[in-house]
Design a protein around this motif. Structure first.
Motif, mmCIF file in Angstrom:
data_model
loop_
_atom_site.group_PDB
_atom_site.id
_atom_site.type_symbol
_atom_site.label_atom_id
_atom_site.label_comp_id
_atom_site.label_asym_id
_atom_site.label_seq_id
_atom_site.Cartn_x
_atom_site.Cartn_y
_atom_site.Cartn_z
ATOM 1 N N LYS A 371 0.829 -1.205 0.000
ATOM 2 C CA LYS A 371 0.000 0.000 0.000
ATOM 3 C C LYS A 371 0.868 1.261 0.000
ATOM 4 C CE LYS A 371 -3.814 -2.157 2.523
ATOM 5 N NZ LYS A 371 -4.473 -2.266 3.846
ATOM 6 N N ASN A 372 1.915 1.253 0.802
ATOM 7 C CA ASN A 372 2.764 2.436 0.920
ATOM 8 C C ASN A 372 3.531 2.738 -0.345
ATOM 9 O OD1 ASN A 372 3.115 3.933 3.716
ATOM 10 N ND2 ASN A 372 2.569 1.810 4.155
ATOM 11 N N HIS A 380 5.351 10.937 -5.651
ATOM 12 C CA HIS A 380 6.754 11.343 -5.625
ATOM 13 C C HIS A 380 7.417 11.176 -6.987
ATOM 14 C CE1 HIS A 380 5.797 11.087 -1.376
ATOM 15 N NE2 HIS A 380 6.901 11.747 -1.112
ATOM 16 N N LYS A 381 8.728 11.260 -7.013
ATOM 17 C CA LYS A 381 9.480 11.393 -8.264
ATOM 18 C C LYS A 381 9.680 10.087 -9.016
ATOM 19 C CE LYS A 381 13.876 10.952 -5.778
ATOM 20 N NZ LYS A 381 15.162 11.593 -5.456
ATOM 21 N N TRP A 382 9.418 8.955 -8.408
ATOM 22 C CA TRP A 382 9.645 7.701 -9.114
ATOM 23 C C TRP A 382 8.702 7.582 -10.312
ATOM 24 C CZ3 TRP A 382 9.419 3.959 -4.314
ATOM 25 C CH2 TRP A 382 10.557 4.162 -3.526
ATOM 26 N N GLU A 383 9.255 7.170 -11.442
ATOM 27 C CA GLU A 383 8.430 6.891 -12.609
ATOM 28 C C GLU A 383 7.723 5.549 -12.409
ATOM 29 O OE1 GLU A 383 7.794 8.689 -15.284
ATOM 30 O OE2 GLU A 383 9.059 10.364 -14.653
ATOM 31 N N LYS A 384 6.514 5.441 -12.937
ATOM 32 C CA LYS A 384 5.731 4.224 -12.735
ATOM 33 C C LYS A 384 6.453 2.997 -13.272
ATOM 34 C CE LYS A 384 1.085 2.338 -13.252
ATOM 35 N NZ LYS A 384 -0.275 2.551 -13.803
ATOM 36 N N LEU A 385 7.088 3.104 -14.440
ATOM 37 C CA LEU A 385 7.759 1.962 -15.046
ATOM 38 C C LEU A 385 9.086 1.623 -14.364
ATOM 39 C CD1 LEU A 385 7.085 2.561 -18.853
ATOM 40 C CD2 LEU A 385 6.031 0.860 -17.371
ATOM 41 N N ASP A 386 9.580 2.527 -13.510
ATOM 42 C CA ASP A 386 10.855 2.276 -12.832
ATOM 43 C C ASP A 386 10.698 1.303 -11.672
ATOM 44 O OD1 ASP A 386 12.203 3.906 -14.532
ATOM 45 O OD2 ASP A 386 12.299 5.640 -13.187
ATOM 46 N N ASP A 473 17.177 3.587 -3.011
ATOM 47 C CA ASP A 473 16.088 4.335 -2.386
ATOM 48 C C ASP A 473 14.884 3.426 -2.130
ATOM 49 O OD1 ASP A 473 14.602 6.416 -1.364
ATOM 50 O OD2 ASP A 473 14.116 7.296 -3.322
ATOM 51 N N VAL A 474 14.523 2.627 -3.139
ATOM 52 C CA VAL A 474 13.390 1.713 -3.012
ATOM 53 C C VAL A 474 13.653 0.686 -1.911
ATOM 54 C CG1 VAL A 474 12.020 -0.073 -4.167
ATOM 55 C CG2 VAL A 474 12.660 2.005 -5.403
ATOM 56 N N LYS A 475 14.836 0.128 -1.914
ATOM 57 C CA LYS A 475 15.193 -0.880 -0.916
ATOM 58 C C LYS A 475 15.107 -0.311 0.495
ATOM 59 C CE LYS A 475 18.882 -4.100 0.354
ATOM 60 N NZ LYS A 475 20.229 -4.620 -0.003
ATOM 61 N N GLU A 476 15.641 0.877 0.680
ATOM 62 C CA GLU A 476 15.661 1.500 2.011
ATOM 63 C C GLU A 476 14.248 1.807 2.497
ATOM 64 O OE1 GLU A 476 17.343 5.577 4.143
ATOM 65 O OE2 GLU A 476 18.221 4.899 2.237
ATOM 66 N N ARG A 477 13.421 2.358 1.622
ATOM 67 C CA ARG A 477 12.064 2.723 2.029
ATOM 68 C C ARG A 477 11.213 1.481 2.332
ATOM 69 N NH1 ARG A 477 11.017 8.030 1.537
ATOM 70 N NH2 ARG A 477 12.484 9.234 0.271
ATOM 71 N N CYS A 478 11.312 0.472 1.466
ATOM 72 C CA CYS A 478 10.519 -0.745 1.677
ATOM 73 C C CYS A 478 10.912 -1.443 2.981
ATOM 74 C CB CYS A 478 10.690 -1.692 0.492
ATOM 75 S SG CYS A 478 9.891 -1.111 -1.016
ATOM 76 N N THR A 479 12.205 -1.479 3.237
ATOM 77 C CA THR A 479 12.683 -2.095 4.471
ATOM 78 C C THR A 479 12.179 -1.316 5.688
ATOM 79 O OG1 THR A 479 14.679 -2.861 3.337
ATOM 80 C CG2 THR A 479 14.734 -2.838 5.744
ATOM 81 N N HIS A 480 12.163 0.005 5.563
ATOM 82 C CA HIS A 480 11.663 0.852 6.659
ATOM 83 C C HIS A 480 10.173 0.602 6.886
ATOM 84 C CE1 HIS A 480 10.985 4.321 9.222
ATOM 85 N NE2 HIS A 480 10.038 4.731 8.382
#
Length: 528
Positions: A371-372, A380-386, A473-480
């Motif tokens: 969900k997050n 935020h700045k992430w592109e959907k396909l990224d 960035d993705v790894k850090e946020r998901c882990t958090h």
């Protein structure tokens, strides 16, 4: 073979000679004349160009096998099952001619069961890539490769089938079994084709293991077939297992579970399926139906195969980006050059059972992350396909499932319109202690601790993939989100619940005090 006015109709009972196919899984497979005629059709030969496991060969390089070999293998196993069940009612009392007809029916359904698969087999099935089309078995409208299979049988193969089986209404019988429309005495035909212990799974587990070079899908096929029985439940004869075959079923079910975990849900294989789904949808939108769905016309549908798609992938991978082809070129480059996302977050697998508190907690935790990340991508700045979020779901084995069953106490005329829903064990077991006239099948979970412990659990595998530029960035946020934030929120919720309980107790005490005061002030009945 053209039939003149003086020629007798073709009698399949007089033509039992077979050709032989050499198969890497089953050895020599006998094939009857009418089966060979079906195999030689354009619709069936197309299966040579439909990969069994999509692009799994990018991960397990031997997995180049196709639906062609699998379909012939499934037919062979279906025949073996029928030969074994000949020793049990209702097949045992059939005449030789009647049994040969029923056996031929089940073998043909198994042979043709995958005719309607789209490009790269199951790719795109959850992405509305199949249009709603009329189902010749029911007259209603439905979507998916199964209804295409029945449409192909009806429109492209009817003449071939009727040529060899002119007096048996064989086409309609095939459609009925394929659509799971049987009932009463021969309900178990449906189970042989599509059930917990069907010929489809029996073949693809061994075949996929062989070509992937793994041992996860290997089980004891001979013992499993030898253990099959027929049991009557709610007026229907269904496929069951003898008590002596429980360990063979355990091996079979666990083999399927291991193949899902190690092969079918492999992290890179799932990712390539995602790219392929996006590419095929874009290709259909740009060059085919203009709707992003497969063509409804059968001829147009069977003209599409993996070779067409692979050629288009190569073409669009080398094409310079333009506004109208940017998205399809993106997917093409990912597939052609294997420039794929990397797994940034891969938490422990969840085997969800709502009654298991720990597994429910684990599922809630991965749902919170899912969900997050959806919210973050939107704001935020992430592109959907990224970023690609994949939640692979499956089930180990069922305890019970719903079947259509006839209740003969309602109407002894066996009106199929009066079928009712009845609950039946998914894998019924016939006990050694049962007498033939009083057999009451029980769920295999009553006999198997192994299957009882994994039954009705939903496998949930969450993986989040990211491009290299945002991987960290993705790894850090998901882990958090998975650990600190979820735990903190749980703690806050617990504190609020405790506070609420405290306030409730205070309110209850206050209510009791008010009640006592009101009692003191209320009128008592005076005794004069």
């Amino acid at each position: 073979m053209e039939l003149s006015a003086t020629t007798h109709p073709y009698n399949p009972l007089e033509h039992r000679d077979t050709s032989v196919f050499r198969d890497p899984i089953h050895g020599l497979i006998p094939v009857y004349e009418w089966e060979l005629a079906l195999i030689d059709t354009e619709a069936f030969q197309r299966l040579r160009r439909i990969h069994q496991l999509s692009m799994t060969y990018y991960v397990y390089h031997g997995a180049e096998h196709t639906r062609f070999g699998h379909s012939i293998g499934a037919m062979h196993i279906a025949g073996r099952i029928m030969d074994h069940l000949r020793g049990y009612e209702p097949l045992h009392s059939l005449s030789e001619e009647m049994f040969f007809e029923k056996r031929a029916l089940v073998r043909m359904v198994a042979l043709l069961h995958d005719l309607g698969h789209g490009c790269f087999s199951h790719v795109g099935e959850g992405a509305s890539i199949y249009p709603q089309i009329e189902d010749p078995a029911t007259g209603g409208f439905d979507s998916g490769h199964e209804v295409y299979t029945r449409k192909i049988i009806k429109e492209k193969l009817s003449d071939t089938i009727e040529k060899y089986w002119p007096q048996y209404d064989m086409v309609n019988q095939i459609l009925k079994v394929h659509s799971q429309g049987s009932y009463d005495s021969f309900r178990f035909f449906d189970d042989i084709i599509s059930g917990q212990l069907d010929c489809d799974k029996m073949d693809y587990l061994l075949r996929d293991s062989h070509y992937c070079g793994v041992q996860y899908g290997v089980y004891d096929l001979d013992k499993l077939i030898h253990s099959l029985r027929i049991a009557k439940i709610a007026g229907n004869n269904v496929l069951a297992i003898s008590q002596n075959g429980i360990q063979a079923v355990e091996g079979f079910v666990l083999a399927r579970y291991w193949m899902f975990i190690q092969v079918y849900f492999h992290k890179d294989r799932r990712l390539f399926d995602y790219y392929l789904t996006g590419f095929i949808k874009q290709y259909l939108l740009l060059e085919q139906s203009k709707t992003g769905q497969y063509p409804i016309d059968v001829n147009d549908y069977i003209a599409l195969d993996d070779g067409i798609i692979l050629g288009k992938i190569q073409y669009y991978a080398g094409k310079k980006d333009a506004e109208d082809t940017r998205q399809i070129s993106y997917y093409a480059k990912k597939l052609y050059y294997r420039m794929h996302h990397k797994v940034a977050f891969d938490p422990p697998y969840v085997h969800l059972n709502p009654e298991d508190i720990d597994q429910k907690e684990a599922y809630n935790r991965i749902s919170f992350v899912k969900k997050n990340i959806g919210k973050y991508i939107a704001t935020h700045k992430w592109e959907k396909l990224d970023v690609y979020v994949d939640l692979a779901k499956g089930s180990s084995t069922k305890h019970f499932f719903e079947i259509k069953a006839y209740d003969d106490e309602l109407d002894r005329n066996y009106d199929p319109e009066k079928l009712t829903e009845k609950e039946s064990p998914a894998i019924p077991v016939i006990s050694k202690l049962s007498k033939e006239e009083t057999i009451i099948p029980e769920p295999i979970q009553d006999y198997s601790f192994t299957l009882r412990s994994i039954s009705d659990r939903k496998i949930n595998i969450l993986r989040i993939y990211a491009e290299e530029n945002i991987f960290d960035d993705v790894k850090e946020r998901c882990t958090h989100w998975f650990s600190e934030e979820y735990t903190a929120k749980k703690k806050k919720i617990a504190e609020k619940k405790l506070s609420l309980q405290t306030k409730k107790r205070e309110l209850d005490l206050l209510a009791e005090e008010i009640s006592r005061d009101e009692t003191e002030l209320s009128e008592d009945e005076l005794d004069y």
